[in-house]
Design a protein around this motif. Sequence first.
Motif, PDB file in Angstrom:
ATOM      1  N   PRO A 118       7.669  14.293 -32.424  1.00  0.00           N
ATOM      2  CA  PRO A 118       9.206  14.403 -33.294  1.00  0.00           C
ATOM      3  C   PRO A 118       9.139  13.782 -33.619  1.00  0.00           C
ATOM      4  CG  PRO A 118       9.364  14.823 -30.968  1.00  0.00           C
ATOM      5  CD  PRO A 118       8.112  14.958 -30.669  1.00  0.00           C
ATOM      6  N   HIS A 119       8.754  12.113 -33.001  1.00  0.00           N
ATOM      7  CA  HIS A 119       9.248  10.752 -33.786  1.00  0.00           C
ATOM      8  C   HIS A 119      10.700  10.434 -33.933  1.00  0.00           C
ATOM      9  CE1 HIS A 119       4.552  10.434 -35.296  1.00  0.00           C
ATOM     10  NE2 HIS A 119       5.083  11.048 -35.931  1.00  0.00           N
ATOM     11  N   ALA A 120      11.248  11.370 -32.924  1.00  0.00           N
ATOM     12  CA  ALA A 120      12.550  10.842 -32.771  1.00  0.00           C
ATOM     13  C   ALA A 120      13.250  12.652 -33.032  1.00  0.00           C
ATOM     14  CB  ALA A 120      13.616   9.735 -33.809  1.00  0.00           C
ATOM     15  N   ASP A 146       1.478  23.839 -28.129  1.00  0.00           N
ATOM     16  CA  ASP A 146       0.982  24.340 -27.084  1.00  0.00           C
ATOM     17  C   ASP A 146       0.898  22.805 -26.880  1.00  0.00           C
ATOM     18  OD1 ASP A 146      -1.374  26.510 -27.586  1.00  0.00           O
ATOM     19  OD2 ASP A 146      -0.887  25.616 -29.072  1.00  0.00           O
ATOM     20  N   ARG A 147       1.731  21.285 -26.982  1.00  0.00           N
ATOM     21  CA  ARG A 147       1.707  20.801 -26.744  1.00  0.00           C
ATOM     22  C   ARG A 147       2.545  19.763 -27.963  1.00  0.00           C
ATOM     23  NH1 ARG A 147      -0.581  21.408 -23.336  1.00  0.00           N
ATOM     24  NH2 ARG A 147      -1.924  20.408 -22.269  1.00  0.00           N
ATOM     25  N   VAL A 148       4.610  19.160 -26.966  1.00  0.00           N
ATOM     26  CA  VAL A 148       5.339  18.218 -27.875  1.00  0.00           C
ATOM     27  C   VAL A 148       4.566  16.833 -27.150  1.00  0.00           C
ATOM     28  CG1 VAL A 148       7.432  17.377 -27.864  1.00  0.00           C
ATOM     29  CG2 VAL A 148       7.154  19.969 -27.756  1.00  0.00           C
ATOM     30  N   VAL A 149       3.821  16.132 -28.211  1.00  0.00           N
ATOM     31  CA  VAL A 149       3.435  14.729 -28.127  1.00  0.00           C
ATOM     32  C   VAL A 149       5.400  13.737 -28.426  1.00  0.00           C
ATOM     33  CG1 VAL A 149       2.281  12.677 -28.498  1.00  0.00           C
ATOM     34  CG2 VAL A 149       1.323  15.232 -28.334  1.00  0.00           C
ATOM     35  N   CYS A 150       5.345  12.525 -27.674  1.00  0.00           N
ATOM     36  CA  CYS A 150       6.546  12.006 -27.397  1.00  0.00           C
ATOM     37  C   CYS A 150       5.906  10.771 -27.243  1.00  0.00           C
ATOM     38  CB  CYS A 150       6.911  12.448 -26.374  1.00  0.00           C
ATOM     39  SG  CYS A 150       8.688  13.327 -26.391  1.00  0.00           S
ATOM     40  N   VAL A 151       6.850   9.668 -27.819  1.00  0.00           N
ATOM     41  CA  VAL A 151       6.131   8.373 -28.408  1.00  0.00           C
ATOM     42  C   VAL A 151       6.818   7.476 -27.039  1.00  0.00           C
ATOM     43  CG1 VAL A 151       6.076   8.354 -30.830  1.00  0.00           C
ATOM     44  CG2 VAL A 151       7.271   7.474 -29.824  1.00  0.00           C
ATOM     45  N   SER A 152       7.688   8.082 -26.098  1.00  0.00           N
ATOM     46  CA  SER A 152       8.088   7.534 -25.078  1.00  0.00           C
ATOM     47  C   SER A 152       8.500   8.659 -24.159  1.00  0.00           C
ATOM     48  CB  SER A 152       9.212   5.836 -25.248  1.00  0.00           C
ATOM     49  OG  SER A 152      10.101   6.857 -26.107  1.00  0.00           O
ATOM     50  N   GLN A 153       8.530   7.967 -22.810  1.00  0.00           N
ATOM     51  CA  GLN A 153       8.800   8.774 -21.818  1.00  0.00           C
ATOM     52  C   GLN A 153      10.530   8.484 -22.321  1.00  0.00           C
ATOM     53  OE1 GLN A 153       7.287  10.378 -19.546  1.00  0.00           O
ATOM     54  NE2 GLN A 153       5.458   9.191 -19.049  1.00  0.00           N
ATOM     55  N   ALA A 154      11.258   7.763 -22.932  1.00  0.00           N
ATOM     56  CA  ALA A 154      13.179   7.520 -23.169  1.00  0.00           C
ATOM     57  C   ALA A 154      12.926   9.123 -24.247  1.00  0.00           C
ATOM     58  CB  ALA A 154      12.801   7.126 -23.909  1.00  0.00           C
ATOM     59  N   GLU A 155      11.964   9.668 -25.198  1.00  0.00           N
ATOM     60  CA  GLU A 155      12.136  10.712 -25.842  1.00  0.00           C
ATOM     61  C   GLU A 155      11.683  11.904 -25.120  1.00  0.00           C
ATOM     62  OE1 GLU A 155      10.428  11.306 -30.629  1.00  0.00           O
ATOM     63  OE2 GLU A 155       8.652  10.465 -28.668  1.00  0.00           O
ATOM     64  N   ARG A 156      11.060  12.106 -24.367  1.00  0.00           N
ATOM     65  CA  ARG A 156      10.019  13.148 -23.657  1.00  0.00           C
ATOM     66  C   ARG A 156      11.566  13.312 -22.623  1.00  0.00           C
ATOM     67  NH1 ARG A 156       9.294  14.291 -17.799  1.00  0.00           N
ATOM     68  NH2 ARG A 156       7.161  15.881 -17.807  1.00  0.00           N
ATOM     69  N   SER A 279      18.809   0.430 -34.455  1.00  0.00           N
ATOM     70  CA  SER A 279      18.563   1.504 -34.970  1.00  0.00           C
ATOM     71  C   SER A 279      19.228   2.165 -33.832  1.00  0.00           C
ATOM     72  CB  SER A 279      17.577   2.400 -34.753  1.00  0.00           C
ATOM     73  OG  SER A 279      16.355   1.513 -35.677  1.00  0.00           O
ATOM     74  N   ARG A 280      20.064   3.074 -34.681  1.00  0.00           N
ATOM     75  CA  ARG A 280      21.033   4.313 -33.766  1.00  0.00           C
ATOM     76  C   ARG A 280      19.897   5.333 -32.670  1.00  0.00           C
ATOM     77  NH1 ARG A 280      23.951   3.019 -38.779  1.00  0.00           N
ATOM     78  NH2 ARG A 280      26.131   2.942 -37.929  1.00  0.00           N
ATOM     79  N   TRP A 281      19.110   5.658 -33.413  1.00  0.00           N
ATOM     80  CA  TRP A 281      18.546   6.597 -32.770  1.00  0.00           C
ATOM     81  C   TRP A 281      16.519   6.581 -32.965  1.00  0.00           C
ATOM     82  CZ3 TRP A 281      21.032   8.272 -36.368  1.00  0.00           C
ATOM     83  CH2 TRP A 281      20.522   9.007 -37.214  1.00  0.00           C
ATOM     84  N   GLU A 282      15.622   6.590 -31.849  1.00  0.00           N
ATOM     85  CA  GLU A 282      14.497   6.149 -32.321  1.00  0.00           C
ATOM     86  C   GLU A 282      13.518   6.931 -31.868  1.00  0.00           C
ATOM     87  OE1 GLU A 282      12.873   5.016 -34.901  1.00  0.00           O
ATOM     88  OE2 GLU A 282      14.755   3.491 -35.278  1.00  0.00           O
ATOM     89  N   GLY A 283      12.304   6.918 -31.813  1.00  0.00           N
ATOM     90  CA  GLY A 283      11.266   7.773 -30.863  1.00  0.00           C
ATOM     91  C   GLY A 283      10.628   6.570 -29.488  1.00  0.00           C
ATOM     92  N   MET A 284       9.380   5.451 -30.805  1.00  0.00           N
ATOM     93  CA  MET A 284       9.230   4.252 -30.034  1.00  0.00           C
ATOM     94  C   MET A 284       8.873   3.937 -31.732  1.00  0.00           C
ATOM     95  SD  MET A 284       5.900   3.351 -28.249  1.00  0.00           S
ATOM     96  CE  MET A 284       7.169   3.042 -26.651  1.00  0.00           C
ATOM     97  N   SER A 301      17.896  -2.276 -30.153  1.00  0.00           N
ATOM     98  CA  SER A 301      19.262  -1.959 -30.221  1.00  0.00           C
ATOM     99  C   SER A 301      18.384  -1.283 -28.992  1.00  0.00           C
ATOM    100  CB  SER A 301      19.709  -0.678 -31.113  1.00  0.00           C
ATOM    101  OG  SER A 301      20.618  -1.088 -32.023  1.00  0.00           O
ATOM    102  N   ASP A 302      18.934  -0.724 -28.044  1.00  0.00           N
ATOM    103  CA  ASP A 302      18.178  -0.457 -26.791  1.00  0.00           C
ATOM    104  C   ASP A 302      18.487   1.030 -26.344  1.00  0.00           C
ATOM    105  OD1 ASP A 302      17.235   0.252 -24.357  1.00  0.00           O
ATOM    106  OD2 ASP A 302      19.122  -0.848 -23.004  1.00  0.00           O
ATOM    107  N   VAL A 303      17.832   1.618 -27.488  1.00  0.00           N
ATOM    108  CA  VAL A 303      18.089   3.670 -27.425  1.00  0.00           C
ATOM    109  C   VAL A 303      16.578   3.692 -27.433  1.00  0.00           C
ATOM    110  CG1 VAL A 303      19.172   3.787 -30.252  1.00  0.00           C
ATOM    111  CG2 VAL A 303      17.118   2.911 -30.542  1.00  0.00           C
ATOM    112  N   ASP A 304      15.430   5.093 -27.676  1.00  0.00           N
ATOM    113  CA  ASP A 304      14.453   5.563 -26.885  1.00  0.00           C
ATOM    114  C   ASP A 304      13.389   5.100 -27.390  1.00  0.00           C
ATOM    115  OD1 ASP A 304      16.239   8.140 -25.776  1.00  0.00           O
ATOM    116  OD2 ASP A 304      15.130   9.284 -27.002  1.00  0.00           O
TER     117      ASP A 304
END
Length: 390
Positions: A118-120, A146-156, A279-284, A301-304
């Motif tokens: 998703p990249h966010a 089959d997999r959703v790849v998140c770039v951070s644990q926070a995004e997951r 940023s208001r939101w991110e993945g990483m 900003s302390d976002v994902d």
Amino acid sequence: MHQPPPPPRPRVLHVTQPVDGGVARVVRDLARAQLTAGLRVAAACPGGELGAGLRELGVDVRPWRAGRSPGPGLPGEIRRLARLIEEVRPELVHAHSAKAGLAARLAVRGRVPTVFQPHAWSFEAVGGPTAALALRWERWGARWADRVVCVSQAERTTGLRAGVHASYAVIPNGIDLDRHSAPAGPSRAALLPDLDPAAPLVVCVGRLCRQKGQDLLLRAWDHVVCRLPGARLALVGDGPDRDALRRRARALGPAVRFAGAVTDTVPWYRAADLVVLPSRWEGMALAPLEALACGRPVVLSDVDGARESLPPALTPHCLVPPEDPEALARAITALLSDAPLRASLGGRGRGHVQSTHDVRHTADRVADLYRELLGGRPPVSTERRESLHP
């Protein structure tokens, strides 16, 4: 005794929209690493600089006519992508960002191993009824990944809390360290010839849009220049909010510069005393990793993903609450006023990125994921490929 030739390496098809910004850099760097590793790589995207850059690398690029956001043209975009997938015959589809993830999963619907990155999350980018629709889709569409790849644990974690129940893999973003350690390009004097060499310079690299929060940075800049009248801000990038941001910046006069879109951001990182991404939101986000690789401290900003992109020693100085211009201004002012601290943070950040966010490590983990998915399913036969068209 005659030995049959080894089977060809699996072909991955990267489906990408948008074709600019961090998503494009992720796809380009990943494709380069995959080609180096011997993987056959194809891409479906609407063209632009990403398409041209991928062709230069040797990627089999197939033009896919598609808008950046969902709209009335979506059914046609899905049909075109389904035909394209039938032509390419990939062993695996890797869809990047919300729009490509929507179209690719509807075109494939589980018939070919599918990775969605998703990249966010899409539902964070909108509000009201549109956010509800986006969330409903992500919950439903997860069955076709089959997999959703998140770039951070926070995004997951954000996905799980929102009810997007999927088979997740967390693979942090990586960057091309060679490019960010190469000899410097244009100097600060060449980029900003009229700037006082002693003036503190803050650089913000990113698409000019609500997500990246440049409007928050301009609100903070009022407070910064009250404390440090000589400080200058350079906004590097272009996007839909350009004109609105320019109007907002008029009152700040020469304290704010608009650099526009650039092909190489490395000289801007190196010209900066400090790099900021509110940023208001991110993945990483990639920009902080790139800035740290160049030895520059960052304020985020302390976002994902933001906290996970920094070593612990940097977080007290480099993270601020999201959508808080006053906290942002305080963090910027404190670091611009302390050159030894900036140098220390930049050095620690560079070491962290070199050990943790090398794109080659990222590509290795993605390759392991591909092998897992391809090894766990039978080869894709002609029969399974039938009826790809929705």
